[in-house]
Design a protein around this motif. Structure first.
Motif, PDB file in Angstrom:
ATOM      1  N   GLU A   8      11.225   6.090  -1.668  1.00 34.59           N
ATOM      2  CA  GLU A   8      10.061   6.622  -0.956  1.00 34.59           C
ATOM      3  C   GLU A   8      10.456   7.830  -0.103  1.00 34.59           C
ATOM      4  OE1 GLU A   8       6.173   7.038  -0.015  1.00 34.59           O
ATOM      5  OE2 GLU A   8       6.904   5.443  -1.316  1.00 34.59           O
ATOM      6  N   LEU A   9      11.571   7.747   0.578  1.00 36.84           N
ATOM      7  CA  LEU A   9      12.035   8.859   1.412  1.00 36.84           C
ATOM      8  C   LEU A   9      12.356  10.088   0.568  1.00 36.84           C
ATOM      9  CD1 LEU A   9      14.338   6.908   3.903  1.00 36.84           C
ATOM     10  CD2 LEU A   9      12.117   7.947   4.402  1.00 36.84           C
ATOM     11  N   PHE A  16       7.631  14.329  -4.707  1.00 39.26           N
ATOM     12  CA  PHE A  16       7.335  13.462  -5.842  1.00 39.26           C
ATOM     13  C   PHE A  16       6.429  12.323  -5.399  1.00 39.26           C
ATOM     14  CE2 PHE A  16      11.685  14.367  -7.990  1.00 39.26           C
ATOM     15  CZ  PHE A  16      11.223  15.571  -8.451  1.00 39.26           C
ATOM     16  N   PHE A  17       5.872  11.616  -6.375  1.00 43.09           N
ATOM     17  CA  PHE A  17       5.126  10.403  -6.098  1.00 43.09           C
ATOM     18  C   PHE A  17       6.035   9.221  -6.370  1.00 43.09           C
ATOM     19  CE2 PHE A  17       1.808  13.457  -6.805  1.00 43.09           C
ATOM     20  CZ  PHE A  17       0.876  13.112  -5.846  1.00 43.09           C
ATOM     21  N   HIS A  18       5.894   8.194  -5.574  1.00 41.72           N
ATOM     22  CA  HIS A  18       6.708   6.992  -5.752  1.00 41.72           C
ATOM     23  C   HIS A  18       5.765   5.805  -5.891  1.00 41.72           C
ATOM     24  CE1 HIS A  18       8.748   3.403  -3.979  1.00 41.72           C
ATOM     25  NE2 HIS A  18       9.605   3.746  -4.904  1.00 41.72           N
ATOM     26  N   PHE A  19       6.002   5.015  -6.929  1.00 47.60           N
ATOM     27  CA  PHE A  19       5.265   3.760  -7.047  1.00 47.60           C
ATOM     28  C   PHE A  19       6.209   2.696  -7.563  1.00 47.60           C
ATOM     29  CE2 PHE A  19       4.294   6.338 -10.813  1.00 47.60           C
ATOM     30  CZ  PHE A  19       4.621   5.498 -11.860  1.00 47.60           C
ATOM     31  N   LEU A  24       2.328  -2.472  -8.499  1.00 50.41           N
ATOM     32  CA  LEU A  24       1.282  -2.189  -9.488  1.00 50.41           C
ATOM     33  C   LEU A  24       0.873  -3.459 -10.224  1.00 50.41           C
ATOM     34  CD1 LEU A  24       2.612   1.140 -11.023  1.00 50.41           C
ATOM     35  CD2 LEU A  24       0.748   0.855  -9.382  1.00 50.41           C
ATOM     36  N   LEU A  25       1.852  -4.281 -10.558  1.00 49.90           N
ATOM     37  CA  LEU A  25       1.548  -5.540 -11.246  1.00 49.90           C
ATOM     38  C   LEU A  25       0.709  -6.454 -10.363  1.00 49.90           C
ATOM     39  CD1 LEU A  25       4.942  -6.203 -13.020  1.00 49.90           C
ATOM     40  CD2 LEU A  25       2.755  -5.764 -14.144  1.00 49.90           C
ATOM     41  N   ALA A  62      -1.563   4.718 -16.937  1.00 47.77           N
ATOM     42  CA  ALA A  62      -2.784   4.684 -16.122  1.00 47.77           C
ATOM     43  C   ALA A  62      -2.504   5.157 -14.697  1.00 47.77           C
ATOM     44  CB  ALA A  62      -3.363   3.271 -16.109  1.00 47.77           C
ATOM     45  N   THR A  63      -1.378   4.761 -14.151  1.00 46.81           N
ATOM     46  CA  THR A  63      -1.011   5.160 -12.788  1.00 46.81           C
ATOM     47  C   THR A  63      -0.759   6.659 -12.717  1.00 46.81           C
ATOM     48  OG1 THR A  63      -0.050   2.993 -12.379  1.00 46.81           O
ATOM     49  CG2 THR A  63       0.631   4.770 -10.909  1.00 46.81           C
ATOM     50  N   ILE A  64      -0.051   7.194 -13.688  1.00 48.21           N
ATOM     51  CA  ILE A  64       0.230   8.632 -13.712  1.00 48.21           C
ATOM     52  C   ILE A  64      -1.065   9.424 -13.852  1.00 48.21           C
ATOM     53  CG2 ILE A  64       1.327  10.462 -15.069  1.00 48.21           C
ATOM     54  CD1 ILE A  64       3.604   8.340 -15.599  1.00 48.21           C
TER      55      ILE A  64
END
Length: 71
Positions: A8-9, A16-19, A24-25, A62-64
Motif C-alpha cells: 500500500e505504501l 499505483f493501485f493496490h488491492f 476482494l473475495l 472486473a476490479t481493474i
C-alpha cells in the motif's frame, strides 16, 4: 509480515493501485452469496483450499475495469 502494508505504501508513492485478493473475495462473498460460482469459491476459501484460477482471473479483470473507470 506486513506485505500488504508495504504494498500500500509503495503503491501510493509511485501512483499505483493496490488491492488485496482476500479483501476482494470477502466483498464478492457478501455481494453475491447465492451465485453458484461464488458459493464454490467461498467453500474453497473457507476450507483453506485454492480458489479456482478462472474465478480469480475474472475477479481481477472486473476490479481493474472498475479502477480504469475511476481514472
Amino acid at each position: 509480515s506486513g506485505k500488504g502494508t508495504q504494498a500500500e505504501l509503495v503503491a501510493k508513492k509511485v501512483g499505483f493501485f493496490h488491492f488485496e485478493m482476500s479483501d476482494l473475495l470477502q466483498k464478492i462473498f457478501k455481494e453475491k452469496p447465492n451465485d453458484p460460482e461464488v458459493k464454490k469459491a467461498k467453500k474453497a476459501f473457507n476450507t483453506g483450499k485454492l480458489v479456482a484460477q478462472d474465478f480469480i482471473i475474472k475477479l481481477n479483470i472486473a476490479t481493474i475495469k472498475k479502477i480504469r473507470k475511476q481514472l
